[in-house]
Design a protein around this motif. Sequence first.
Motif, PDB file in Angstrom:
ATOM      1  N   ILE B 113      47.385  32.022  88.038  1.00  0.00           N
ATOM      2  CA  ILE B 113      48.720  31.980  87.426  1.00  0.00           C
ATOM      3  C   ILE B 113      49.183  30.533  87.535  1.00  0.00           C
ATOM      4  CG2 ILE B 113      51.064  32.934  87.420  1.00  0.00           C
ATOM      5  CD1 ILE B 113      49.976  35.496  88.573  1.00  0.00           C
ATOM      6  N   GLN B 114      48.668  29.735  86.644  1.00  0.00           N
ATOM      7  CA  GLN B 114      48.843  28.276  86.673  1.00  0.00           C
ATOM      8  C   GLN B 114      48.791  27.773  85.246  1.00  0.00           C
ATOM      9  OE1 GLN B 114      45.349  27.482  89.088  1.00  0.00           O
ATOM     10  NE2 GLN B 114      46.615  27.145  90.917  1.00  0.00           N
ATOM     11  N   ASN B 115      49.372  26.614  85.028  1.00  0.00           N
ATOM     12  CA  ASN B 115      49.412  26.071  83.678  1.00  0.00           C
ATOM     13  C   ASN B 115      48.258  25.120  83.417  1.00  0.00           C
ATOM     14  OD1 ASN B 115      51.816  27.334  82.697  1.00  0.00           O
ATOM     15  ND2 ASN B 115      52.939  26.058  84.163  1.00  0.00           N
ATOM     16  N   GLY B 116      48.082  24.790  82.168  1.00  0.00           N
ATOM     17  CA  GLY B 116      47.147  23.746  81.796  1.00  0.00           C
ATOM     18  C   GLY B 116      45.837  24.270  81.252  1.00  0.00           C
ATOM     19  N   LEU B 117      44.994  23.331  80.881  1.00  0.00           N
ATOM     20  CA  LEU B 117      43.726  23.634  80.219  1.00  0.00           C
ATOM     21  C   LEU B 117      42.556  23.431  81.164  1.00  0.00           C
ATOM     22  CD1 LEU B 117      43.977  21.856  76.769  1.00  0.00           C
ATOM     23  CD2 LEU B 117      44.350  24.271  77.282  1.00  0.00           C
ATOM     24  N   ASN B 118      41.509  24.193  80.914  1.00  0.00           N
ATOM     25  CA  ASN B 118      40.211  23.997  81.582  1.00  0.00           C
ATOM     26  C   ASN B 118      40.270  24.259  83.076  1.00  0.00           C
ATOM     27  OD1 ASN B 118      39.044  23.304  79.131  1.00  0.00           O
ATOM     28  ND2 ASN B 118      39.469  21.129  79.381  1.00  0.00           N
ATOM     29  N   PHE B 131      34.726  37.264  87.934  1.00  0.00           N
ATOM     30  CA  PHE B 131      35.603  37.159  86.779  1.00  0.00           C
ATOM     31  C   PHE B 131      36.780  36.234  87.118  1.00  0.00           C
ATOM     32  CE2 PHE B 131      34.530  41.873  85.663  1.00  0.00           C
ATOM     33  CZ  PHE B 131      33.227  41.490  85.359  1.00  0.00           C
ATOM     34  N   VAL B 132      37.245  35.537  86.101  1.00  0.00           N
ATOM     35  CA  VAL B 132      38.422  34.679  86.268  1.00  0.00           C
ATOM     36  C   VAL B 132      39.421  35.050  85.182  1.00  0.00           C
ATOM     37  CG1 VAL B 132      39.292  32.308  86.430  1.00  0.00           C
ATOM     38  CG2 VAL B 132      36.927  32.814  87.134  1.00  0.00           C
ATOM     39  N   LEU B 133      40.642  35.336  85.586  1.00  0.00           N
ATOM     40  CA  LEU B 133      41.679  35.712  84.619  1.00  0.00           C
ATOM     41  C   LEU B 133      42.692  34.583  84.452  1.00  0.00           C
ATOM     42  CD1 LEU B 133      42.473  39.409  85.701  1.00  0.00           C
ATOM     43  CD2 LEU B 133      40.678  38.555  84.148  1.00  0.00           C
ATOM     44  N   SER B 134      43.229  34.516  83.233  1.00  0.00           N
ATOM     45  CA  SER B 134      44.283  33.556  82.915  1.00  0.00           C
ATOM     46  C   SER B 134      45.638  34.245  83.054  1.00  0.00           C
ATOM     47  CB  SER B 134      44.101  33.085  81.467  1.00  0.00           C
ATOM     48  OG  SER B 134      45.294  32.484  80.992  1.00  0.00           O
ATOM     49  N   ARG B 201      47.757  29.333  76.099  1.00  0.00           N
ATOM     50  CA  ARG B 201      47.822  28.115  76.928  1.00  0.00           C
ATOM     51  C   ARG B 201      48.238  26.884  76.121  1.00  0.00           C
ATOM     52  NH1 ARG B 201      46.435  28.004  82.080  1.00  0.00           N
ATOM     53  NH2 ARG B 201      46.336  30.166  82.769  1.00  0.00           N
ATOM     54  N   TRP B 202      47.683  26.711  74.936  1.00  0.00           N
ATOM     55  CA  TRP B 202      48.094  25.552  74.121  1.00  0.00           C
ATOM     56  C   TRP B 202      49.566  25.670  73.729  1.00  0.00           C
ATOM     57  CZ3 TRP B 202      46.027  20.908  73.161  1.00  0.00           C
ATOM     58  CH2 TRP B 202      44.655  20.718  73.354  1.00  0.00           C
ATOM     59  N   ARG B 203      50.007  26.888  73.420  1.00  0.00           N
ATOM     60  CA  ARG B 203      51.422  27.054  73.067  1.00  0.00           C
ATOM     61  C   ARG B 203      52.303  26.605  74.219  1.00  0.00           C
ATOM     62  NH1 ARG B 203      53.215  32.989  71.651  1.00  0.00           N
ATOM     63  NH2 ARG B 203      52.708  33.137  73.858  1.00  0.00           N
ATOM     64  N   LYS B 204      51.950  26.997  75.443  1.00  0.00           N
ATOM     65  CA  LYS B 204      52.787  26.581  76.565  1.00  0.00           C
ATOM     66  C   LYS B 204      52.692  25.069  76.805  1.00  0.00           C
ATOM     67  CE  LYS B 204      54.844  27.840  80.846  1.00  0.00           C
ATOM     68  NZ  LYS B 204      54.736  28.447  82.178  1.00  0.00           N
ATOM     69  N   VAL B 259      43.222  26.386  67.324  1.00  0.00           N
ATOM     70  CA  VAL B 259      44.442  27.135  67.614  1.00  0.00           C
ATOM     71  C   VAL B 259      45.540  26.648  66.657  1.00  0.00           C
ATOM     72  CG1 VAL B 259      46.320  27.351  69.284  1.00  0.00           C
ATOM     73  CG2 VAL B 259      43.953  27.674  70.025  1.00  0.00           C
ATOM     74  N   ASP B 260      46.112  27.572  65.910  1.00  0.00           N
ATOM     75  CA  ASP B 260      47.172  27.225  64.955  1.00  0.00           C
ATOM     76  C   ASP B 260      48.537  27.425  65.588  1.00  0.00           C
ATOM     77  OD1 ASP B 260      46.188  26.421  62.321  1.00  0.00           O
ATOM     78  OD2 ASP B 260      45.112  28.353  62.400  1.00  0.00           O
TER      79      ASP B 260
END
Lengths: 349, 349
Positions: B113-118, B131-134, B201-204, B259-260
Motif C-alpha cells: 500500500i504505497q505509491n509510485g511505479l516499479n 504473490f505481490v499485490l498493488s 498507479r499512473w493516474r495517481k 495508459v490513456d
Amino acid sequence: MAEKRRILLVGAGGIGTMTAFNLEQGGLATVTAVLRSNYDVVKEKGFTIDSCDHGQIQGWRPTEVVKTIPHASPDHPYDYVICTTKNIPDIPPTIVDLIRPAITPGHSVIVLIQNGLNIEKPLHQAFPQNFVLSGVSLMGADELSPGEILQNDKDRLIIGPFLSPNLDTQAQIDSAQDFVHIYSTSGKVDCTYDADVLFVRWRKLMYNAVWNPICALTDLDTSRFRLASDPSDPASPLDLLVRPAMHEIRAAAKAAANVDLPESLVEAMVECDPIEIFCSPSMQQDRRKKRFIEYENLVGEALREGEKAGVGMPIVRTIYGLCKAVQWRTKETSGLVDAQKLMEQRKGR
Amino acid sequence: MAEKRRILLVGAGGIGTMTAFNLEQGGLATVTAVLRSNYDVVKEKGFTIDSCDHGQIQGWRPTEVVKTIPHASPDHPYDYVICTTKNIPDIPPTIVDLIRPAITPGHSVIVLIQNGLNIEKPLHQAFPQNFVLSGVSLMGADELSPGEILQNDKDRLIIGPFLSPNLDTQAQIDSAQDFVHIYSTSGKVDCTYDADVLFVRWRKLMYNAVWNPICALTDLDTSRFRLASDPSDPASPLDLLVRPAMHEIRAAAKAAANVDLPESLVEAMVECDPIEIFCSPSMQQDRRKKRFIEYENLVGEALREGEKAGVGMPIVRTIYGLCKAVQWRTKETSGLVDAQKLMEQRKGR
C-alpha cells in the motif's frame, strides 16, 4: 582637480558600505548614505569594517548619514545616485519611486550596482534626461550584524553606460569613465570600464540565473550541490540542472543580445566558488531569512528575453515558476497577500 | 468460512493503523503490527483514533504489537504481509531487506500500500514464489502524536495483482480478490478490485509526481499554490509548472505503458484538494520535518519510464534533479554522508 562629487548611496549593507568607504578613501567624493536597519547603531558608533582591501576600520561614518531619501537641493544636486539595494521590481517600492526625490533631471547620474537584466529600463523611462550606469560587482561582502561589515573577497567593479538612444552617447561614456576614475583613486580596488554592458551582465547571469535559484530552492550551497553530484552518476543534479540551465542562458544571450558566452564558461561557472568555502548565494540566504528574492531580474528577465528570441528554456522556466511561488509565500508572511481572504473569494466565485 | 488470515503489518503510522483497525473490525483477520516510534505508547495505552469511517476509539491495540519484524513461523506463516511504510529505495534498509524474515516462500502474499511505479520489481526478484499485490490508498490519515491517529478522509483502497509472469495468473487474481473481501467486511470502507494496476498507479502519479515535489520545493500547500496563481497571469505558477508537468506524466503513461489518462484529468488533479483545507502533500510534510522524501518512486520512475519511451519531460526532470539534491542534504543531516570529508577528497584529487 574638479570639486568633489556629491554622491548619494542607497542601500548600505555589505556591498553598499564598502562602496561608500572606497569612494571617500579616494578623496574625490563626499558620500551621503541612506541607512535603514543600521541607522541607529551607525549614527552612534559608526561602521566596524573588516576588509580584505582596506584592513580593519573602527567607527567610520560616511560624510553624512540619513534615514530617508533626501530631496535634491537645487543648489547642491547629487552628481551620482548609487543604488546598492536589492532590485525586486515585483515588491513595492520600486527603485524609481525610492530615489525619485533625490534625482535632479539632466544632472544626477544613476549608478545601478545590481544584478540582472533590463534593470535600467524603468529608470530611463522615469528619468529620460539622466544617465544610467551599469555596475556589476564581484565583491564578497556581508553585514554580519547592524553596522558590522565583513568584506572577504576583493572589490572588483565593472562599470559601463546603459546607453540611452535619446542622450549624447559620448557624454554617457564620459560619465561612466569619470565614475571609474573617482572609484579607482583609492588604489585599493579593481574598477574597470567595459562598454559591453550586455556581455558583462549575461556572463554574470550564467551564475546568478542558475546557482542562485537552485541553491535557494534546495537549500544547498554551491559546494554541497557539487558534492551531491557523484561524477559517476549520469543523472547527477549538476548534469540534470546546473549545466543544462547554464547552456539555456548561453543560448538566450546569443539569440536575444548576440552575446557570445564561450562554452568553457559553463565549467568555469560550475566551479567558480572555491569548494572549501561552502558559498551560499544571496538568494539562498534571502530565502533562509524569509526575505524577498531577486528572481524577476535574475531569472525572469533572462527567460523572457530568451523565449522572445525563440529559445526553449524549460529548466530556467521551471525554476522561475518555483521562485514565483516562493515569492508569493513571502508576500503572505509579510502581510502583502491574505491566503484566507483569497480562498474565500475563490470559493465564492 | 476459512480460518482468520494471519496478517503482518509493517508501518503503523496514520494509514497503516487505520488499515490494521479496519481489517480486525472485519473479523476475518488477526493483525500483528510492527511499531517503531510509537511502540511504547501503544503498548501502554493503545491507539487513540478519530476516524471519519469508524468514529472515536480509545485504547485500541491490534492482536499483537511487536518492535521488530518477526521471523515467519513454519507452522503459522503470515498469509499477508502488508507494507504501509514509505518506500524510499535510495535509503537503506530496502523493503525487501526489511520484510525478508517474515516471508514464507510460496505462501505469504505481499501487499504494497504505497505509491509510485516499479515498486513490485525488487519484491518479485527477491521472492519469486510469492504473490505481490498493488494497493493504492486514497485515504487521508495522519499520526498527530505517537499513537494518536486522525483519519479525516474516507478509506478508499484499490487493490490489484502485480502480475508475475512466472506464477499462475488466476491464483494471483484470486489472492487480490480475497484481500478485497477481507478488507471490505467491516462495511465501513470502500475497497475495490481493479485489474488495471498500471492505470491506477499512473493516474495517481498525475498528482503525486507533480504536486508532491512542487509543494515540497516551494513549501506551499496545494491551496496556496493555486491562490498564488493569478488566473489573469499567463505565466502563473500553475501554468508554468503544474499543468504542463501533468501533461508530461500523461504523455509518459501513454508511451511507456499504453495508459490513456484523459486530458480532463489535468484540471481534476489541479483542483482535487478542496481549496479550504490547505492540503500539504506528504512530501511537503516530510521536507518540513527534514525526513527523506519518496522522490525516486514518485518522480524518478515516472521520468525514467517516460524518457525510455522517448518522451521529453523537462519539467519533471528538473523537479527530479532538485529533489535529488534535497535528499542528499537530508542524508547529510542524518549522518549518511559527510560534506567536509567529501570536500577534502575532492580537493585532494
